[in-house]
Design an enzyme around this catalytic site. Sequence first.
Site, PDB file in Angstrom:
ATOM      1  N   ALA A  75       0.862  -1.177   0.000  1.00  0.00           N
ATOM      2  CA  ALA A  75       0.000   0.000   0.000  1.00  0.00           C
ATOM      3  C   ALA A  75       0.902   1.232   0.000  1.00  0.00           C
ATOM      4  O   ALA A  75       2.068   1.158   0.401  1.00  0.00           O
ATOM      5  CB  ALA A  75      -0.885  -0.031   1.242  1.00  0.00           C
ATOM      6  N   GLY A 118       0.737  -4.999   0.937  1.00  0.00           N
ATOM      7  CA  GLY A 118      -0.466  -5.083   0.114  1.00  0.00           C
ATOM      8  C   GLY A 118      -0.200  -5.765  -1.227  1.00  0.00           C
ATOM      9  O   GLY A 118      -1.116  -6.353  -1.809  1.00  0.00           O
ATOM     10  N   GLU A 121      -0.402  -9.326  -0.512  1.00  0.00           N
ATOM     11  CA  GLU A 121      -1.819  -9.612  -0.233  1.00  0.00           C
ATOM     12  C   GLU A 121      -2.633  -9.622  -1.523  1.00  0.00           C
ATOM     13  O   GLU A 121      -3.545 -10.435  -1.686  1.00  0.00           O
ATOM     14  CB  GLU A 121      -2.357  -8.577   0.767  1.00  0.00           C
ATOM     15  CG  GLU A 121      -1.720  -8.763   2.148  1.00  0.00           C
ATOM     16  CD  GLU A 121      -1.960  -7.595   3.089  1.00  0.00           C
ATOM     17  OE1 GLU A 121      -1.733  -6.437   2.689  1.00  0.00           O
ATOM     18  OE2 GLU A 121      -2.368  -7.835   4.237  1.00  0.00           O
ATOM     19  N   GLU A 141       5.082  -4.853   6.966  1.00  0.00           N
ATOM     20  CA  GLU A 141       4.388  -3.756   7.645  1.00  0.00           C
ATOM     21  C   GLU A 141       4.926  -3.509   9.055  1.00  0.00           C
ATOM     22  O   GLU A 141       4.949  -2.389   9.544  1.00  0.00           O
ATOM     23  CB  GLU A 141       2.880  -4.049   7.729  1.00  0.00           C
ATOM     24  CG  GLU A 141       2.152  -3.983   6.403  1.00  0.00           C
ATOM     25  CD  GLU A 141       2.115  -5.304   5.655  1.00  0.00           C
ATOM     26  OE1 GLU A 141       2.912  -6.205   5.982  1.00  0.00           O
ATOM     27  OE2 GLU A 141       1.277  -5.437   4.749  1.00  0.00           O
TER      28      GLU A 141
END
Length: 267
Positions: A75, A118, A121, A141
């Site tokens: 992200a 992300g 993911e 993260e």
Amino acid sequence: MFIFTQKVNTMDFIKITKNKEPNVALIELSRPKDLNALNLQLMGELKDALRELDADDSVRVIVLTGNEKAFAAGADIKQMADKSAIDMLKIDQFSTWDQIRKTKKPLIAAVSGFALGGGCELAMTCDMIIASETAKFGQPEIKIGVMPGAGGTQRLTKALGKAKAMELVLTGRFISAEEAHNYGLVNKVVPVEMYLYEALNLAKEIGNMSPVATQLAKEAVNRSFETHLDEGLYFERKNFYLAFASEDQKEGMKAFIEKRKPDYRGK
Ligand code: CAA
């Protein structure tokens, strides 16, 4: 039958090409300067592209890829760095992820380079992963003072087992394509010049099947773990938002942007 390859879109961060192979559409993430960091616009474009392709009868299978250096490095940290827990809750980025997850047609990730946070993911949200030998998977993260928020704690644990998933989530370490393959996270590892070809080939094979049976079969395979996944995703999301209430999150993301080591105080 001769089929024309069609470039079809004008989105900023996504390129769509239909009929790369018969019945196959290719979506390329295209924010190369930022290693395809998944900002809100990119994710919105991806959601719209998948919805359109899902409704398009000329498409039966979708391949999602990045570039050789990065599938996606997570992200967009710069977009999140100064957000509060309530900001994150209101932005509600994960409703976009929920819609992506509900794509009915098979979605194959063709991964080279970084698939982190992300990005990892997103690859795991796809139904299958073809990786280049250079691919690196991880959930880093924790290094920026937060935790996975788009399914990492749930899907990685299901794929790798608790011990390995815990190691990756708590240390932020990366695993190689080969290791990911040994754990069953990845379907196949091929040389870098082959990963997209291999993914398109797999898509072409599935594209020859009945689209109705394909959709039903995909739904049934997913059902095998989705009942628990919903609960797990909800739990993960609440904790992800909570991390934005910490000073450590601000420090971790600021340190990344300023290219320095973070100073965590546990607050
Ligand atoms: N967000 C925003 N920008 C990013 C980014 C990200 N996730 N990852 C890389 N970039 C940007 C860098 O800031 C840099 O931009 P500038 O040139 O403007 O400085 C550019 O992409 C190139 O990156 P690097 O110079 O860092 O490249 P590198 O080859 O030295 O390192 C890397 C590559 C190891 C992937 C490193 O960029 C990195 O650690 N990125 C962050 C990975 C990460 O923490 N991802 C998780 C994000 S949080 C998340 O995903 C939450 C969730 O679950 C939803």
